[in-house]
Design a protein around this motif. Structure first.
Motif, PDB file in Angstrom:
ATOM      1  N   UNK A 171       3.640   2.205  -0.129  1.00 41.72           N
ATOM      2  CA  UNK A 171       4.710   2.991   0.124  1.00 41.72           C
ATOM      3  C   UNK A 171       5.755   2.535   1.303  1.00 41.72           C
ATOM      4  N   UNK A 172       5.541   1.100   1.487  1.00 37.29           N
ATOM      5  CA  UNK A 172       6.561   0.558   2.303  1.00 37.29           C
ATOM      6  C   UNK A 172       5.720  -0.408   3.287  1.00 37.29           C
ATOM      7  N   UNK A 173       6.566  -1.266   3.912  1.00 36.02           N
ATOM      8  CA  UNK A 173       6.125  -1.949   5.029  1.00 36.02           C
ATOM      9  C   UNK A 173       5.347  -1.437   6.166  1.00 36.02           C
ATOM     10  N   UNK A 174       5.972  -0.524   6.669  1.00 39.94           N
ATOM     11  CA  UNK A 174       5.210   0.071   7.929  1.00 39.94           C
ATOM     12  C   UNK A 174       3.949   0.802   7.498  1.00 39.94           C
ATOM     13  N   UNK A 175       4.185   1.464   6.601  1.00 35.15           N
ATOM     14  CA  UNK A 175       2.759   2.395   6.262  1.00 35.15           C
ATOM     15  C   UNK A 175       1.597   1.317   5.768  1.00 35.15           C
ATOM     16  N   UNK A 176       2.215   0.437   4.946  1.00 38.09           N
ATOM     17  CA  UNK A 176       1.106  -0.691   4.380  1.00 38.09           C
ATOM     18  C   UNK A 176       0.533  -1.534   5.766  1.00 38.09           C
ATOM     19  N   UNK A 177       1.339  -1.685   6.559  1.00 41.48           N
ATOM     20  CA  UNK A 177       0.829  -2.350   8.218  1.00 41.48           C
ATOM     21  C   UNK A 177       0.062  -1.605   8.620  1.00 41.48           C
ATOM     22  N   UNK A 178       0.244  -0.302   8.724  1.00 48.25           N
ATOM     23  CA  UNK A 178      -0.476   0.535   9.429  1.00 48.25           C
ATOM     24  C   UNK A 178      -2.032   0.792   8.837  1.00 48.25           C
TER      25      UNK A 178
END
Length: 199
Positions: free
Chosen positions: A184-191
């Motif tokens: 779903x995108x970098x931020x959500x993946x990192x979370x």
């Protein structure tokens, strides 16, 4: 935080290769890491205009391009440190002549491509030789069950210019073109990774 370090070319590491040519009737080897891929069937070699290997490719119109194993590294570094104009380097590797005329093939290399010269893109100090891959030879032990080169097993040597070091490849990090519907995108993946790893 990123830091600007100038105009350093940062596309390293690149594969270490041995370029095989015939110059004035003698087989010559040179170590080269300034190279790249054009499409899926052509490569280019960026070689200083004054280098002996460049003379061989221009005259013969063919060359072999070999990946380097860890066992080949000492010989590879040697042939990249002395000029064929001064030293006969033909004995640095065991070889036989390939299917293309005047194309030496290293017997112990994990993978060797026999190539035909298509064009030369000239720059101020370098000639960029555009080569078509005609025959590719791979040691049997480095082919997977489907007959495709297994680079994890092969573990070819890489060159890293800023630190002037040789590296070698490691393990598979992932599979290409997987349909990851959960991305779903970098931020959500990192979370998600932080939660999963308990960081």
């Amino acid at each position: 935080m990123q830091r600007d370090i100038g105009s350093l070319l940062g596309l390293y590491p690149t594969p270490v290769t041995i370029i095989g040519t015939v110059v004035d009737g003698t087989v010559n080897w040179s170590c080269l890491a300034n190279l790249g891929q054009l499409g899926l069937d052509h490569i280019f070699l960026s070689i200083h205009k004054d280098h002996y290997t460049a003379t061989g490719i221009r005259k013969q119109g063919t060359a072999s391009v070999s990946l380097v194993s860890q066992e080949m590294l000492r010989a590879a570094d040697y042939v990249g440190s002395v000029s064929g104009a001064d030293v006969d380097k033909s004995g640095a590797f065991p070889y036989h002549m390939g299917k293309l005329e005047n194309t030496p093939v290293i017997d112990v290399a994990p993978l060797v491509m026999e190539c035909r010269l298509v064009d030369i893109y000239a720059m101020k100090d370098y000639d960029n030789f555009i080569l078509e891959v005609i025959h590719t030879h791979v040691q049997q032990e480095f082919l997977n069950p489907s007959g495709v080169p297994d680079y994890e097993k092969m573990s070819p040597i890489l060159f890293e210019l800023p630190a002037q070091s040789y590296l070698y490849t490691g393990k598979t990090a992932g599979r290409c073109w997987s349909d990851d519907s959960e991305f779903t995108g970098w931020a959500e993946t990192r979370k998600t990774e932080v939660i999963k790893n308990g960081v």
